[in-house]
Design an enzyme around this catalytic site. Structure first.
Site, PDB file in Angstrom:
ATOM      1  N   LYS A  77      25.688 -56.912   0.724  1.00 26.65           N
ATOM      2  CA  LYS A  77      24.960 -58.280   1.077  1.00 26.65           C
ATOM      3  C   LYS A  77      25.664 -59.141   0.350  1.00 26.65           C
ATOM      4  O   LYS A  77      25.884 -59.185  -0.875  1.00 26.65           O
ATOM      5  CB  LYS A  77      23.554 -57.637   0.405  1.00 26.65           C
ATOM      6  CG  LYS A  77      22.360 -58.736   0.555  1.00 26.65           C
ATOM      7  CD  LYS A  77      21.071 -58.229   0.206  1.00 26.65           C
ATOM      8  CE  LYS A  77      19.997 -59.285   0.287  1.00 26.65           C
ATOM      9  NZ  LYS A  77      18.724 -58.728  -0.028  1.00 26.65           N
ATOM     10  N   SER A 152      14.899 -58.969   2.860  1.00 29.15           N
ATOM     11  CA  SER A 152      15.844 -60.009   3.155  1.00 29.15           C
ATOM     12  C   SER A 152      17.405 -59.246   3.344  1.00 29.15           C
ATOM     13  O   SER A 152      18.226 -60.068   3.782  1.00 29.15           O
ATOM     14  CB  SER A 152      16.016 -60.728   1.693  1.00 29.15           C
ATOM     15  OG  SER A 152      16.332 -59.918   0.875  1.00 29.15           O
ATOM     16  N   SER A 176      12.886 -55.410   0.017  1.00 30.81           N
ATOM     17  CA  SER A 176      14.039 -55.990   0.826  1.00 30.81           C
ATOM     18  C   SER A 176      15.170 -55.170   1.134  1.00 30.81           C
ATOM     19  O   SER A 176      15.961 -55.380   1.944  1.00 30.81           O
ATOM     20  CB  SER A 176      14.685 -57.225   0.242  1.00 30.81           C
ATOM     21  OG  SER A 176      13.677 -58.095   0.229  1.00 30.81           O
TER      22      SER A 176
END
Length: 483
Positions: A77, A152, A176
């Site tokens: 990420k 996210s 997330s």
């Protein structure tokens, strides 16, 4: 995708026996990215040349039989800093930021000889539930390209679901990891707060953020969490707990296990198809020897409100460092120091980030601190106590990971309140600092449904045992999108 059909354990055995080489796996990852990335849009930055070079070197040196993850490709990420590899947090303000150090989790992955193939997309500064708030592009859901992948960590989940990487790292502030894992039909674990170092994770809300693994199976997830866990002197919130061999607890035996099912998690607001899938999953666990009762987490209704006060307050403090002075984007239109601050932030931050900074700054301001921030912390304490009361009598808590399946791209982007409510079932776990996993448990409207298994502090091994037993008794984890 032929090689990625195998588990981590199977690939490790093939690598050790030299039936395949790390280069084969990394090349397969990039071949798959080249084939589907124009549809899925999981990645922001690729690490192609370096990853292939590392894979070749590892192949020449040979794979250590005791190093389970060596030579396997991973996506990271893009709010986890990577030395000499662009790290943007999906924001214009960091679009050209090249870190000079590695996050602790990256140091651990390098020590485990895992190969980083690139940085995956997210909502800007991890603020969002759909990955539509990225400065660069919107990631799509591999199951239906018109749907969001969640957020996210949407890029992290979509890249695994699409077969672009074997596994990925995400971060979870209010759901997330678990919500995108549920939307994309993969496995996502949010560890206990403090289990994994946050050093090198670009901060959103420091008392809530936690890095965790997204994988195709529970066993793969257990291996990856073991590799990134451990106390870190660079992170004062990391806790000195033994790093366990989580995979050793995947026995399949859950006889006598006591499950609490919060009535608040299967009540109003949960789609009928989601509720049905979760109730069927509970029947499967019953058949495996577990028992379940309906319980109550009465203060869960305050979770979303307290979370958005507390997380936004911490964000307004954390994001103050992006001022155009030291690093990141600097407005070319500023002529004074005050203009530099104002214009850099106005031009560099997206709407959602600005919304949360303004909300947090208001909540922390004189005259409102007690009315909002203090109340939010008091609600957080009550939510934490609710979980303690249930765990006094039950081994795990189970419910849906999200109240709905993946929604249409653009469907909620102009309705932030409804978007915020999508984390209704994951936020309380972050507020309490507990661990939880999302595993696939069926389909509704042709889209994956996630089953959330919540455990007590540092009891990830029990969560994994339950999730693995369910996974082995069903076929849901074998279902894949047809891109």
């Amino acid at each position: 995708m032929a090689l990625f059909e195998h588990s981590v354990k199977e690939l490790h055995e093939k690598l050790v026996k030299k039936e395949i080489a790390p280069y084969d796996l990394v090349k397969e990852s990039f071949d798959r990215i080249d084939a589907v990335e124009d549809k899925v849009k999981s990645f922001i930055t690729l690490n192609r040349d370096k990853a292939l070079d590392i894979a070749e070197e590892l192949g020449d040196a040979g794979i250590d039989p005791n190093n389970m993850l060596a030579g396997l490709p991973i996506g990271i990420k893009d709010n986890i800093v990577t030395k000499n590899l662009r790290t943007t947090a999906a924001s214009k303000i960091l679009e050209n930021f090249d870190p000079i150090y590695d996050a602790t989790v990256m140091q651990k992955l390098k020590a485990a000889q895992v190969i980083n193939v690139g940085k995956v997309n997210l909502d800007e500064f991890a603020m969002g539930s759909s990955t539509e708030n990225s400065y660069f592009h919107t990631t799509t859901n591999p199951w239906n390209l018109n749907k969001v992948p969640g957020g996210s960590s949407g890029g992290s989940a979509a890249s695994v679901a699409a077969g672009e990487v074997l596994f990925s790292l995400g971060s979870d502030t209010g759901g997330s990891i678990r919500q995108p894992a549920a939307f994309c039909g993969v496995v996502g674990m949010k560890p206990t707060y403090g289990r994994v170092s946050r050093y090198g994770l670009i901060a959103f809300a420091s008392s809530l953020d936690q890095i965790g693994p997204i994988t195709r199976t529970v066993e793969d997830n257990a291996y990856l969490l073991e590799a990134i866990s451990g106390v870190d002197p660079h992170d004062s919130t990391s806790i000195d707990q033994p790093v366990e061999n989580f995979a050793a607890h995947l026995t399949g035996d859950i006889k006598g296990l006591r499950i609490g099912v919060p009535k608040e998690y299967i009540g109003e607001g949960v789609e009928p198809g989601v509720k049905e899938a979760v109730l069927k999953a509970l029947k499967t666990l019953e058949d495996l020897g577990a028992t379940w009762d309906e319980v109550s987490l009465p203060h869960s209704e305050y979770g979303v409100a307290s979370y958005y006060i507390l997380a936004s307050s911490e964000a307004s403090s954390n994001l103050a460092r992006f001022d155009g002075v030291r690093y990141g984007y600097r407005s070319p239109n500023a002529h004074t120091l005050e203009e530099l601050y104002k214009k850099t932030r106005a031009e560099g931050f997206g709407d959602e980030v600005k919304r949360r900074i303004m909300l947090g700054t208001f909540a922390l301001s004189s005259g409102y601190y007690d009315a909002y921030y203090k109340k939010g912390q008091q609600a957080r304490t009550l939510i934490k106590q609710d979980f303690a009361n249930v765990f006094a009598n039950y081994d795990v808590i189970i419910g849906p990971s999200a109240p709905t399946v993946a929604f249409d791209i653009g469907g909620l982007i102009h309705d932030p309140i409804t978007m915020y409510l999508n984390d209704l079932l994951t936020i309380p776990i972050n507020l309490a600092g507990l661990p939880a996993i999302s595993v696939p448990c069926g389909l509704s409207e042709g889209m994956p449904v996630g089953l959330q298994v919540i455990g007590n502090y540092f009891d990830e091994k029990t969560i994994y045992r339950v999730a693995h037993a369910f996974e082995q008794a069903t076929e849901f984890h074998k279902e894949k999108p047809s891109l």
